[in-house]
Write a protein that holds these residues in place. Sequence first.
Motif, PDB file in Angstrom:
ATOM      1  N   LEU A  78      31.016 -90.993  36.208  1.00 53.80           N
ATOM      2  CA  LEU A  78      29.630 -90.765  36.607  1.00 53.80           C
ATOM      3  C   LEU A  78      28.924 -92.083  36.930  1.00 53.80           C
ATOM      4  O   LEU A  78      28.246 -92.207  37.959  1.00 53.80           O
ATOM      5  N   LEU A  79      29.092 -93.086  36.083  1.00 52.64           N
ATOM      6  CA  LEU A  79      28.444 -94.375  36.321  1.00 52.64           C
ATOM      7  C   LEU A  79      29.000 -95.055  37.562  1.00 52.64           C
ATOM      8  O   LEU A  79      28.257 -95.737  38.298  1.00 52.64           O
ATOM      9  N   THR A  80      30.292 -94.879  37.824  1.00 51.80           N
ATOM     10  CA  THR A  80      30.877 -95.447  39.041  1.00 51.80           C
ATOM     11  C   THR A  80      30.236 -94.848  40.280  1.00 51.80           C
ATOM     12  O   THR A  80      29.919 -95.562  41.245  1.00 51.80           O
ATOM     13  N   ALA A  81      30.029 -93.547  40.259  1.00 51.35           N
ATOM     14  CA  ALA A  81      29.373 -92.888  41.391  1.00 51.35           C
ATOM     15  C   ALA A  81      27.934 -93.358  41.526  1.00 51.35           C
ATOM     16  O   ALA A  81      27.433 -93.572  42.646  1.00 51.35           O
TER      17      ALA A  81
ATOM     18  N   THR B 115      29.863 -85.927  44.741  1.00 53.77           N
ATOM     19  CA  THR B 115      29.792 -84.846  43.752  1.00 53.77           C
ATOM     20  C   THR B 115      30.652 -85.207  42.550  1.00 53.77           C
ATOM     21  O   THR B 115      31.824 -85.560  42.713  1.00 53.77           O
ATOM     22  N   VAL B 116      30.066 -85.140  41.380  1.00 58.02           N
ATOM     23  CA  VAL B 116      30.784 -85.463  40.146  1.00 58.02           C
ATOM     24  C   VAL B 116      30.661 -84.273  39.197  1.00 58.02           C
ATOM     25  O   VAL B 116      29.547 -83.872  38.835  1.00 58.02           O
ATOM     26  N   VAL B 117      31.796 -83.724  38.810  1.00 61.73           N
ATOM     27  CA  VAL B 117      31.824 -82.644  37.819  1.00 61.73           C
ATOM     28  C   VAL B 117      32.100 -83.278  36.456  1.00 61.73           C
ATOM     29  O   VAL B 117      33.049 -84.048  36.300  1.00 61.73           O
ATOM     30  N   HIS B 118      31.245 -82.980  35.501  1.00 59.65           N
ATOM     31  CA  HIS B 118      31.367 -83.622  34.201  1.00 59.65           C
ATOM     32  C   HIS B 118      30.796 -82.712  33.118  1.00 59.65           C
ATOM     33  O   HIS B 118      30.193 -81.678  33.410  1.00 59.65           O
ATOM     34  N   ARG B 119      31.001 -83.148  31.874  1.00 57.69           N
ATOM     35  CA  ARG B 119      30.464 -82.422  30.725  1.00 57.69           C
ATOM     36  C   ARG B 119      29.247 -83.144  30.167  1.00 57.69           C
ATOM     37  O   ARG B 119      29.215 -84.379  30.144  1.00 57.69           O
ATOM     38  N   ALA B 120      28.275 -82.377  29.751  1.00 55.58           N
ATOM     39  CA  ALA B 120      27.075 -82.952  29.138  1.00 55.58           C
ATOM     40  C   ALA B 120      26.682 -82.078  27.948  1.00 55.58           C
ATOM     41  O   ALA B 120      26.869 -80.854  27.964  1.00 55.58           O
ATOM     42  N   LYS B 121      26.146 -82.710  26.939  1.00 58.52           N
ATOM     43  CA  LYS B 121      25.808 -82.004  25.712  1.00 58.52           C
ATOM     44  C   LYS B 121      24.482 -81.275  25.850  1.00 58.52           C
ATOM     45  O   LYS B 121      23.469 -81.852  26.248  1.00 58.52           O
ATOM     46  N   HIS B 122      24.500 -79.992  25.546  1.00 57.59           N
ATOM     47  CA  HIS B 122      23.291 -79.177  25.580  1.00 57.59           C
ATOM     48  C   HIS B 122      22.524 -79.359  24.276  1.00 57.59           C
ATOM     49  O   HIS B 122      23.100 -79.689  23.237  1.00 57.59           O
ATOM     50  N   ARG B 123      21.234 -79.150  24.342  1.00 54.40           N
ATOM     51  CA  ARG B 123      20.408 -79.340  23.155  1.00 54.40           C
ATOM     52  C   ARG B 123      20.817 -78.402  22.030  1.00 54.40           C
ATOM     53  O   ARG B 123      20.736 -78.764  20.847  1.00 54.40           O
ATOM     54  N   ARG B 124      21.290 -77.199  22.390  1.00 57.52           N
ATOM     55  CA  ARG B 124      21.692 -76.228  21.360  1.00 57.52           C
ATOM     56  C   ARG B 124      23.045 -76.578  20.740  1.00 57.52           C
ATOM     57  O   ARG B 124      23.495 -75.911  19.810  1.00 57.52           O
ATOM     58  N   GLY B 125      23.671 -77.630  21.248  1.00 58.20           N
ATOM     59  CA  GLY B 125      24.959 -78.042  20.698  1.00 58.20           C
ATOM     60  C   GLY B 125      26.105 -77.629  21.596  1.00 58.20           C
ATOM     61  O   GLY B 125      26.051 -76.589  22.263  1.00 58.20           O
TER      62      GLY B 125
ATOM     63  N   MET C  85      29.705 -77.581  31.286  1.00 56.42           N
ATOM     64  CA  MET C  85      30.125 -78.200  32.541  1.00 56.42           C
ATOM     65  C   MET C  85      28.951 -78.235  33.519  1.00 56.42           C
ATOM     66  O   MET C  85      28.256 -77.230  33.710  1.00 56.42           O
ATOM     67  N   TYR C  86      28.737 -79.413  34.128  1.00 54.12           N
ATOM     68  CA  TYR C  86      27.670 -79.589  35.107  1.00 54.12           C
ATOM     69  C   TYR C  86      28.246 -80.214  36.373  1.00 54.12           C
ATOM     70  O   TYR C  86      29.282 -80.901  36.339  1.00 54.12           O
ATOM     71  N   GLU C  87      27.550 -79.987  37.463  1.00 52.34           N
ATOM     72  CA  GLU C  87      27.901 -80.623  38.732  1.00 52.34           C
ATOM     73  C   GLU C  87      26.708 -81.445  39.205  1.00 52.34           C
ATOM     74  O   GLU C  87      25.618 -80.903  39.394  1.00 52.34           O
ATOM     75  N   MET C  88      26.917 -82.750  39.372  1.00 54.21           N
ATOM     76  CA  MET C  88      25.846 -83.638  39.818  1.00 54.21           C
ATOM     77  C   MET C  88      26.170 -84.141  41.213  1.00 54.21           C
ATOM     78  O   MET C  88      27.274 -84.632  41.480  1.00 54.21           O
ATOM     79  N   ARG C  89      25.202 -84.015  42.102  1.00 55.33           N
ATOM     80  CA  ARG C  89      25.328 -84.538  43.464  1.00 55.33           C
ATOM     81  C   ARG C  89      24.445 -85.773  43.577  1.00 55.33           C
ATOM     82  O   ARG C  89      23.256 -85.732  43.214  1.00 55.33           O
TER      83      ARG C  89
ATOM     84  N   ALA D 247      23.438 -90.664  27.658  1.00 54.92           N
ATOM     85  CA  ALA D 247      23.753 -90.347  26.266  1.00 54.92           C
ATOM     86  C   ALA D 247      24.216 -88.897  26.108  1.00 54.92           C
ATOM     87  O   ALA D 247      24.928 -88.572  25.156  1.00 54.92           O
ATOM     88  N   CYS D 248      23.822 -88.032  27.039  1.00 55.59           N
ATOM     89  CA  CYS D 248      24.222 -86.624  26.957  1.00 55.59           C
ATOM     90  C   CYS D 248      25.611 -86.391  27.535  1.00 55.59           C
ATOM     91  O   CYS D 248      26.267 -85.395  27.209  1.00 55.59           O
ATOM     92  N   VAL D 249      26.057 -87.307  28.401  1.00 55.68           N
ATOM     93  CA  VAL D 249      27.320 -87.115  29.096  1.00 55.68           C
ATOM     94  C   VAL D 249      28.490 -87.350  28.140  1.00 55.68           C
ATOM     95  O   VAL D 249      28.463 -88.255  27.308  1.00 55.68           O
TER      96      VAL D 249
END
Length: 428
Positions: free
Chosen positions: A110-113, A127-137, A141-145, A100-102
């Motif tokens: 991300l789901l494919t990976a 490695t998937v580079v993607h955007r996710a929503k921060h709590r502060r709004g 950019m994040y990197e997920m392995r 939900a944050c992505v």
Amino acid sequence: MKWFGQRSGPESARNDNQDLLISSISTLREQGELLERENDALRVRLEAMQRAMDCGWWEVHLADDASPIGKTASAWSERFCELLGYGHDEFYPVLDAWIACVHPDDQIALLTAWRSAAEGKSNVTTTVVHRAKHRRGGYRMYEMRIAGCYERPADGDGQSGFTVIGTLADIDEASQRHHEFEKMRARFELSRELLADGIWDIEVIAGDPLNPKNVFWWSDQVRQLLGFSSIAEFPDVAESWTSRLHPEDSERAGQAFIAHLSDRSGRTGYEVEYRLRCKNGEYRWVRARGQSVRDKHGAPLRTVGVLTDIHAARIAQELGAAEEVFKASMLESIKEIGEIVSTIGGIARQTNLVALNAAVEAARAGTAGRGFSVIAGEVRQLSTRTREATESVMKIQSELARRQGAKHAPKGTAHAAARNSNSALLSQ
């Protein structure tokens, strides 16, 4: 004889078993406490490693019962939650909470990976580079392995399935820096294409300008200036430059460059003009300028500069100097002509006086001096014609002096002298 209170038989065996059970339970409790302490220590170390690496870890176990992937129970580390702006107890332990944050545009990748790792289709870390929503709004950019492995309980009592684990790192600031770098590089490339000057760059190893390991780079404009079209023809090495220096300029150009790099105060600039041999064998004049980046001790780390084509200007300068010499010589010649004309004018004047005196004497002699009178008249006519020719030469000489002196001759020099001599002659 039996002692009072002595235990024997089944009751004694039962008591021994109870003691053994109590001892085993106590041992298991101690082992459990030890394992719990070790687990807490490992968790503390893991959290410390996550902070040192500035990333959080997560783990999801996907059972073989084909449960919906989004509802799967998940484990998020404290650092994982902090990177999203949440406390450890505020982020729900299900995969849907993360999805939900992505950003919607990044969810499919991300789901494919995730599915590839869960189904064992990928044996390497993804490695998937993607955007996710921060709590502060706002999105960051994040990197997920992501990595997965299949687990089957050895005792057969547990539930088999895939375990998907990985890390999450906040790369927003690094991504912004990279974006700014790409913009700067794009501007540089566009500017480089528009500039006629060639750019060169040298990485100085160990502060030594003569180090054979120094890394050179020549822009395409440098190659085009010399008639080359590829790196193969003009490689990114020092010899591409040193081997093409004009023999008369080689030592001077090299010394200027070494002097600039060797001066750790940075006060010695680098600007020098020299000739380089082109692909067709001809030499062209260029002006090289450069600046160096130095460490705190003044040792050069990198030198960047430009190579400007000044061949046309230099040839024009040389032609101008030759023209100045020619014109100075011409002015001197005009001055000499003026002096010669002045001498001729003086001779004509004296001849005219002689002819006049001869005519006077012939008149006094009467009939006897008539022949001499005719000769005196001819001499006088010759003097007059000489004077007229001299005046014509003086006019031409004066006009030449005026044209040359208007551009090049300083006041009071040869032109002025010639003009003054002409004026004197014409007044006679």
